[in-house]
Design an enzyme around this catalytic site. Structure first.
Site, PDB file in Angstrom:
ATOM      1  CE1 TYR A   1      -3.802  -2.092   5.511  1.00  0.00           C
ATOM      2  CE2 TYR A   1      -3.385   0.213   4.952  1.00  0.00           C
ATOM      3  CZ  TYR A   1      -3.707  -1.078   4.571  1.00  0.00           C
ATOM      4  OH  TYR A   1      -3.925  -1.378   3.242  1.00  0.00           O
TER       5      TYR A   1
ATOM      6  CB  SER B   1      -0.851   0.013   1.276  1.00  0.00           C
ATOM      7  OG  SER B   1      -1.543   1.234   1.404  1.00  0.00           O
TER       8      SER B   1
HETATM    9  N1  LIG Z   1      -8.736  -1.004  -0.579  1.00  0.00           N
HETATM   10  C1  LIG Z   1      -7.739  -0.143  -0.405  1.00  0.00           C
HETATM   11  O1  LIG Z   1      -7.935   1.070  -0.286  1.00  0.00           O
HETATM   12  C2  LIG Z   1      -6.321  -0.670  -0.383  1.00  0.00           C
HETATM   13  C3  LIG Z   1      -5.281   0.249  -0.600  1.00  0.00           C
HETATM   14  C4  LIG Z   1      -3.971  -0.196  -0.591  1.00  0.00           C
HETATM   15  C5  LIG Z   1      -3.701  -1.524  -0.332  1.00  0.00           C
HETATM   16  N2  LIG Z   1      -4.714  -2.397  -0.113  1.00  0.00           N
HETATM   17  C6  LIG Z   1      -4.364  -3.794   0.172  1.00  0.00           C
HETATM   18  O2  LIG Z   1      -4.966  -4.621  -0.796  1.00  0.00           O
HETATM   19  C7  LIG Z   1      -5.104  -5.933  -0.240  1.00  0.00           C
HETATM   20  C8  LIG Z   1      -6.509  -6.448  -0.562  1.00  0.00           C
HETATM   21  O3  LIG Z   1      -7.460  -5.663   0.139  1.00  0.00           O
HETATM   22  P1  LIG Z   1      -8.843  -5.213  -0.512  1.00  0.00           P
HETATM   23  O4  LIG Z   1      -8.829  -3.755  -0.575  1.00  0.00           O
HETATM   24  O5  LIG Z   1      -9.098  -5.995  -1.727  1.00  0.00           O
HETATM   25  O6  LIG Z   1      -9.847  -5.593   0.679  1.00  0.00           O
HETATM   26  P2  LIG Z   1     -10.837  -6.834   0.878  1.00  0.00           P
HETATM   27  O7  LIG Z   1     -11.893  -6.833  -0.158  1.00  0.00           O
HETATM   28  O8  LIG Z   1     -11.226  -6.760   2.306  1.00  0.00           O
HETATM   29  O9  LIG Z   1      -9.917  -8.096   0.630  1.00  0.00           O
HETATM   30  C9  LIG Z   1      -9.089  -8.631   1.623  1.00  0.00           C
HETATM   31  C10 LIG Z   1      -8.758 -10.051   1.230  1.00  0.00           C
HETATM   32  O10 LIG Z   1      -7.847 -10.553   2.213  1.00  0.00           O
HETATM   33  C11 LIG Z   1      -8.285 -11.835   2.610  1.00  0.00           C
HETATM   34  N3  LIG Z   1      -7.867 -12.123   3.976  1.00  0.00           N
HETATM   35  C12 LIG Z   1      -7.986 -11.326   5.063  1.00  0.00           C
HETATM   36  N4  LIG Z   1      -7.521 -11.972   6.158  1.00  0.00           N
HETATM   37  C13 LIG Z   1      -7.103 -13.200   5.725  1.00  0.00           C
HETATM   38  C14 LIG Z   1      -6.550 -14.331   6.375  1.00  0.00           C
HETATM   39  N5  LIG Z   1      -6.326 -14.350   7.694  1.00  0.00           N
HETATM   40  N6  LIG Z   1      -6.253 -15.424   5.634  1.00  0.00           N
HETATM   41  C15 LIG Z   1      -6.484 -15.426   4.292  1.00  0.00           C
HETATM   42  N7  LIG Z   1      -7.002 -14.389   3.623  1.00  0.00           N
HETATM   43  C16 LIG Z   1      -7.316 -13.288   4.349  1.00  0.00           C
HETATM   44  C17 LIG Z   1      -9.807 -11.769   2.492  1.00  0.00           C
HETATM   45  O11 LIG Z   1     -10.320 -13.080   2.327  1.00  0.00           O
HETATM   46  P3  LIG Z   1     -11.155 -13.886   3.448  1.00  0.00           P
HETATM   47  O12 LIG Z   1     -11.887 -12.889   4.271  1.00  0.00           O
HETATM   48  O13 LIG Z   1     -12.032 -14.797   2.644  1.00  0.00           O
HETATM   49  O14 LIG Z   1     -10.115 -14.632   4.195  1.00  0.00           O
HETATM   50  C18 LIG Z   1      -9.971 -10.981   1.204  1.00  0.00           C
HETATM   51  O15 LIG Z   1      -9.916 -11.807   0.090  1.00  0.00           O
HETATM   52  C19 LIG Z   1      -4.820  -5.807   1.239  1.00  0.00           C
HETATM   53  O16 LIG Z   1      -3.515  -6.287   1.505  1.00  0.00           O
HETATM   54  C20 LIG Z   1      -4.884  -4.313   1.491  1.00  0.00           C
HETATM   55  O17 LIG Z   1      -4.082  -3.907   2.573  1.00  0.00           O
HETATM   56  C21 LIG Z   1      -6.026  -2.009  -0.138  1.00  0.00           C
END
Ligand SMILES: NC(=O)c1ccc[n+]([C@@H]2O[C@H](COP(=O)([O-])OP(=O)(O)OC[C@H]3O[C@@H](n4cnc5c(N)ncnc54)[C@H](OP(=O)(O)O)[C@@H]3O)[C@@H](O)[C@H]2O)c1
Length: 240
Positions: free
Chosen positions: A144, A131
Site C-alpha cells: 500500500y 495518500s
Molecule cells: N480511507 C482512508 O483512510 C484513505 C486514506 C488515504 C487515501 N485513501 C485512498 O482513497 C481512495 C478511496 O478509498 P476509500 O477510503 O474511499 O475506500 P472505499 O470506500 O473502499 O472506496 C474504494 C473505491 O475504489 C473502488 N475500487 C476498488 N477496486 C477497484 C477496481 N478494481 N476497479 C474499479 N474500482 C475499484 C471501489 O469500487 P468498487 O468496489 O465498486 O469497484 C470503491 O469505490 C483509495 O485510493 C484509497 O487508497 C483512503
C-alpha cells in the site's frame, strides 16, 4: 455545465466527492465495479449522472472510460479514487500483488487513458487520491505505501510531461490521512480519523483552486512534514 468523471465512486471518498460536485452544479460520470451502488448514486440526480461499470484491473477499462465520457458529454475533470489497501504484516503475497495490480497497474491504466483524452481534447484537470502513506515505507502495509508513493511520483512525471509537450493539463495529487471508509475495515479507530464528508469538502476546495498537491487535513500536513525529517536509520527502527 462542467463535467467530472469519478472512478471509484461507489463508496467512501469518491462517493462523497461525487455528491459534493453534484451540489456545486457539475454533471457527473461515475464508475466502479459495483453496479447496484452506481445505480443508487445515479438516483440522486438521474438527468445529471451517467455511470459505467468498470474494473481498473481489466484491459477493457480505458474503452469503458471513453464510453462513460461519451455518456457524460465530455470530461473537464478526471478523478481517480479507486484503490484498495490492507495491512499485511504477514506479507501474504496475494495481498501484496493484488494491491500492486489495483493501485499500481490499474491506476496507471486509468490515468494514462485520461491523459491521452486530455491531450487530444485541448486539456483538462487530472486528479488522483493517493495518500499520506506514500511519504515513507510502512512496515504494516508495504505494498500500500509503496504503490501510493508510486502514484505521487507518477503524477509528478505526467505534470512534467504535460509541460514538455505544452499541454494545458492541470494535476492535483490529493493525500488524505485516515478517513472513516470501508478501506479501514472498521477493525479499530485510527488516530485523527476523519469523516469522508468533511474530507470531500477539502478535496473539492483543492480541485476548485487547482492545487497541485494537497495533504488533508492540516494536522496530517504537519505530521507528514515531521515524518520526512526522520532519518532512514531511525525510521526503520520505529513501530508505526
Ligand atoms: N480511507 C482512508 O483512510 C484513505 C486514506 C488515504 C487515501 N485513501 C485512498 O482513497 C481512495 C478511496 O478509498 P476509500 O477510503 O474511499 O475506500 P472505499 O470506500 O473502499 O472506496 C474504494 C473505491 O475504489 C473502488 N475500487 C476498488 N477496486 C477497484 C477496481 N478494481 N476497479 C474499479 N474500482 C475499484 C471501489 O469500487 P468498487 O468496489 O465498486 O469497484 C470503491 O469505490 C483509495 O485510493 C484509497 O487508497 C483512503
Amino acid at each position: 455545465m462542467k463535467r467530472a468523471i469519478i472512478i471509484g465512486a461507489t463508496s467512501g471518498i469518491g462517493r462523497e466527492v461525487a455528491l459534493k460536485l453534484l451540489d456545486e452544479g457539475w454533471r457527473l460520470g461515475i464508475a466502479g465495479r459495483r453496479e447496484k451502488e452506481l445505480r443508487e448514486l445515479q438516483l440522486a440526480a438521474p438527468e445529471l449522472i451517467s455511470f459505467r461499470v468498470l474494473d481498473i484491473t481489466k484491459e477493457d477499462a480505458p474503452q469503458r472510460l471513453l464510453e462513460l465520457i461519451e455518456l457524460t458529454g465530455g470530461m473537464d475533470l478526471f478523478l481517480q479514487s479507486s484503490g484498495i489497501g490492507d495491512q499485511n504484516r504477514e506479507l501474504e503475497p496475494d495481498i501484496e500483488l493484488r494491491t500492486i495490480e489495483t493501485n499500481g497497474v490499474g491506476f496507471t491504466r486509468m490515468v494514462t487513458a485520461a491523459f491521452r483524452y486530455f491531450r487530444e481534447h485541448g486539456g483538462g484537470h487530472l486528479a488522483v487520491i493517493s495518500s499520506i502513506a506514500g511519504t515513507k515505507g510502512l512496515g504494516s502495509a508495504p505494498a500500500y505505501s509503496a504503490t501510493k508513493r508510486f502514484q505521487n511520483t507518477y503524477i509528478e512525471a505526467l505534470a512534467q510531461l504535460a509541460h514538455i509537450k505544452h499541454l494545458d493539463i492541470h494535476f492535483t495529487d490529493i493525500r488524505p490521512g485516515f478517513v472513516d471508509t470501508a478501506i479501514l475495515k472498521g477493525d479499530k479507530r485510527y488516530p485523527m480519523q476523519m469523516n469522508p464528508k468533511q474530507v470531500a469538502k477539502h478535496i473539492v476546495h483543492a480541485l476548485n483552486h487547482h492545487k497541485r498537491v494537497v495533504v488533508i487535513d492540516k494536522r496530517y500536513a504537519i505530521l507528514v512534514f515531521f515524518w520526512r525529517l526522520i532519518p532512514r536509520r531511525i525510521w526503520e527502527r520505529m513501530t508505526i
